[in-house]
Motif scaffolding. Structure first.
Motif, short mmCIF file in Angstrom:
data_model
loop_
_atom_site.label_atom_id
_atom_site.label_comp_id
_atom_site.label_asym_id
_atom_site.label_seq_id
_atom_site.Cartn_x
_atom_site.Cartn_y
_atom_site.Cartn_z
N LEU A 170 0.85 -1.19 0.00
CA LEU A 170 0.00 0.00 0.00
C LEU A 170 0.89 1.24 0.00
O LEU A 170 1.57 1.53 0.99
CB LEU A 170 -0.91 0.00 1.23
N SER A 171 0.86 1.99 -1.06
CA SER A 171 1.70 3.19 -1.16
C SER A 171 1.03 4.35 -0.44
O SER A 171 -0.20 4.37 -0.27
CB SER A 171 1.92 3.55 -2.62
N PRO A 172 1.81 5.36 -0.03
CA PRO A 172 1.21 6.55 0.61
C PRO A 172 0.21 7.24 -0.30
O PRO A 172 -0.75 7.85 0.17
CB PRO A 172 2.42 7.43 0.90
N GLU A 173 0.44 7.18 -1.61
CA GLU A 173 -0.47 7.84 -2.56
C GLU A 173 -1.83 7.15 -2.59
O GLU A 173 -2.86 7.81 -2.80
CB GLU A 173 0.14 7.84 -3.96
N GLN A 174 -1.85 5.83 -2.41
CA GLN A 174 -3.12 5.09 -2.45
C GLN A 174 -4.01 5.44 -1.27
O GLN A 174 -5.21 5.65 -1.42
CB GLN A 174 -2.84 3.59 -2.46
N ASP A 175 -3.43 5.46 -0.07
CA ASP A 175 -4.21 5.78 1.13
C ASP A 175 -3.24 6.30 2.19
O ASP A 175 -2.69 5.52 2.97
CB ASP A 175 -4.95 4.54 1.65
N PRO A 176 -2.98 7.61 2.21
CA PRO A 176 -1.97 8.15 3.13
C PRO A 176 -2.28 7.89 4.60
O PRO A 176 -1.37 7.62 5.39
CB PRO A 176 -1.96 9.65 2.81
N THR A 177 -3.54 7.95 4.98
CA THR A 177 -3.90 7.73 6.39
C THR A 177 -3.62 6.30 6.81
O THR A 177 -3.04 6.05 7.87
CB THR A 177 -5.38 8.07 6.61
N LEU A 178 -4.04 5.36 5.99
CA LEU A 178 -3.81 3.95 6.30
C LEU A 178 -2.32 3.63 6.30
O LEU A 178 -1.83 2.87 7.14
CB LEU A 178 -4.55 3.09 5.27
N HIS A 179 -1.59 4.23 5.38
CA HIS A 179 -0.14 3.99 5.29
C HIS A 179 0.57 4.47 6.56
O HIS A 179 1.44 3.76 7.09
CB HIS A 179 0.42 4.71 4.06
N VAL A 180 0.21 5.63 7.06
CA VAL A 180 0.88 6.14 8.25
C VAL A 180 0.54 5.29 9.48
O VAL A 180 1.38 5.07 10.36
CB VAL A 180 0.54 7.63 8.49
N ARG A 181 -0.66 4.74 9.51
CA ARG A 181 -1.02 3.88 10.64
C ARG A 181 -0.27 2.55 10.59
O ARG A 181 0.08 1.99 11.63
CB ARG A 181 -2.53 3.69 10.67
N LEU A 182 -0.02 2.07 9.39
CA LEU A 182 0.80 0.86 9.26
C LEU A 182 2.22 1.12 9.75
O LEU A 182 2.80 0.31 10.49
CB LEU A 182 0.84 0.41 7.80
N MET A 183 2.81 2.24 9.35
CA MET A 183 4.16 2.58 9.80
C MET A 183 4.23 2.68 11.32
O MET A 183 5.14 2.14 11.96
CB MET A 183 4.59 3.93 9.21
N SER A 184 3.25 3.35 11.88
CA SER A 184 3.22 3.55 13.32
C SER A 184 3.11 2.23 14.06
O SER A 184 3.87 1.96 15.01
CB SER A 184 2.05 4.47 13.68
N ARG A 185 2.19 1.38 13.62
CA ARG A 185 1.98 0.11 14.32
C ARG A 185 3.15 -0.84 14.16
O ARG A 185 3.52 -1.56 15.09
CB ARG A 185 0.68 -0.54 13.83
N LEU A 186 3.78 -0.83 12.97
CA LEU A 186 4.97 -1.66 12.78
C LEU A 186 6.10 -1.17 13.67
O LEU A 186 6.83 -1.98 14.27
CB LEU A 186 5.39 -1.65 11.31
N GLY A 187 6.25 0.14 13.78
CA GLY A 187 7.26 0.67 14.69
C GLY A 187 7.05 0.21 16.11
O GLY A 187 7.99 -0.20 16.81
#
Length: 376
Positions: A170-187
């Protein structure tokens, strides 16, 4: 009267029964057009019995969503199961559509604490996202799977693998909100095993959530980032993140975020040794916790009161507060909470020379959470 109805019903042929259910369903639809609270579960049942699985599925899903909104999680799970059976009978739906039903069912299972089944179903939902090419479904299923209780002291390989895959697809362009939540949760997931990478992911998620104006993602990321601070300036860095979280919570009126911020600030002020600031923080936390009035909040307050009693040498009171807080944490395991409350108990027993009890407590902890490495 009910027995008479049942006797008549069983005498009907299957075809006649299905026709009657269909007529009842259609009549309800006509009568309830625009109704604020239509009997969605009844409509699902009638159309299911009528042999119309498409309508049965649609009404069951709507009924399940309503039950989730009303916090009736077991009822919601039952309705989503009805929708899944209807979909499988329908036979003409898309893989992604089935995945959406599985995702809803898995989320209901998490809330009703059917965790083993919920995890399996959410992995199925992620597989549906993968096979259908829906990065959004895969991402949402991965995040839902990551909501289940974490592995204490370790990374859950299934969760981290799903999050990694979803982030890649999932690229940031496809769904920026979902992408940032994935980054946060993986961190957050990697904070035990790869702290440097975890900090990098969380910093990137912080920047992205600020840019997006996503306050919910920002709050959660600030909370997690404060826990992976390291190095000589760790306490100041963690306090800075907790302070930002508190300001955000006050600006948005988010008491849950405020509670997280006070919890983090109290912990770091304790490490800093600022007793006056710690006392003020505990009282500020108490005001928020009383206002929210949740069981988890009460457990946090017990933990904070135990912290203060322990500092003042009031060991009996400290143990009373700690045991109550520990009972909650063991039912809702979170690594930071367990470390905080379990560490309190260890210090309490050690200070009183109760070494045999301390050894037993550590052994019980290891038995219940074998993935947690406890130093004896």
């Amino acid at each position: 009267h009910a027995l008479s109805q049942e006797a008549v019903y069983v005498e009907l042929s299957p075809t006649h029964r299905a026709q009657l259910h269909g007529r009842v369903g259609e009549a309800l639809e006509r009568l309830l057009v625009g109704a604020p609270d239509p009997p969605l579960a009844d409509l699902a049942r009638h159309f299911g019995a009528a042999g119309d699985p498409r309508k049965a599925m649609d009404y069951a899903m709507r009924a399940g969503h309503r039950a989730m909104d009303q916090l009736a999680f077991q009822e919601a799970a039952s309705l989503y199961e009805h929708a899944l059976r209807a979909f499988d009978r329908y036979g003409g739906g898309e893989v992604a559509e089935r995945g959406e039903i599985l995702l809803a069912l898995g989320r209901a299972g998490l809330e009703s604490e059917d965790l083993v089944t919920a995890k399996r179903i959410l992995v199925e939902a992620a597989a549906a996202g993968r096979s259908s090419g829906s990065g959004s479904l895969l991402a949402r299923a991965a995040l839902a799977r990551a909501q289940s209780p974490v592995r204490l002291g370790a990374t859950d390989p299934e969760v981290s693998a799903l999050l990694e895959e979803a982030l890649e697809r999932l690229s940031p362009e496809q769904d920026p909100t979902l992408h940032v939540r994935l980054m946060s949760r993986l961190g957050a997931e990697l904070w035990y095993t790869e702290p440097s990478r975890a900090a990098g992911l969380l910093d990137e998620a912080l920047a992205a959530s600020r840019a997006l104006g996503d306050n919910a993602a920002l709050a959660r990321t600030l909370h997690w980032r404060s826990n992976v601070s390291d190095g000589p300036d760790a306490i100041e860095e963690a306090l800075a993140h907790s302070d930002e979280l508190l300001r955000l919570a006050m600006r948005t009126g988010d008491d849950e975020a405020a509670e997280m911020a006070h919890r983090g600030r109290a912990t770091w002020l304790l490490f800093q040794g600022d007793r006056e600031a710690l006392d003020k923080e505990i009282e500020a936390a108490r005001r928020v916790i009383v206002r929210r009035d949740t069981l988890g909040g009460r457990a946090l307050m017990d933990c904070l009161d135990a912290m203060r009693a322990l500092l003042e040498g009031r060991f009996e009171q400290a143990e009373k507060f700690n045991r109550r807080s520990l009972a909650w944490v063991l039912r809702h395991p979170d690594p930071a909470d367990l470390a905080r409350v379990g560490g309190q108990l260890a210090v309490l027993l050690l200070q009183q020379g109760r070494l045999e009890e301390l050894e037993r407590a550590l052994q019980q902890l290891e038995t219940r959470f074998p993935e947690l490495q406890v130093a004896h």
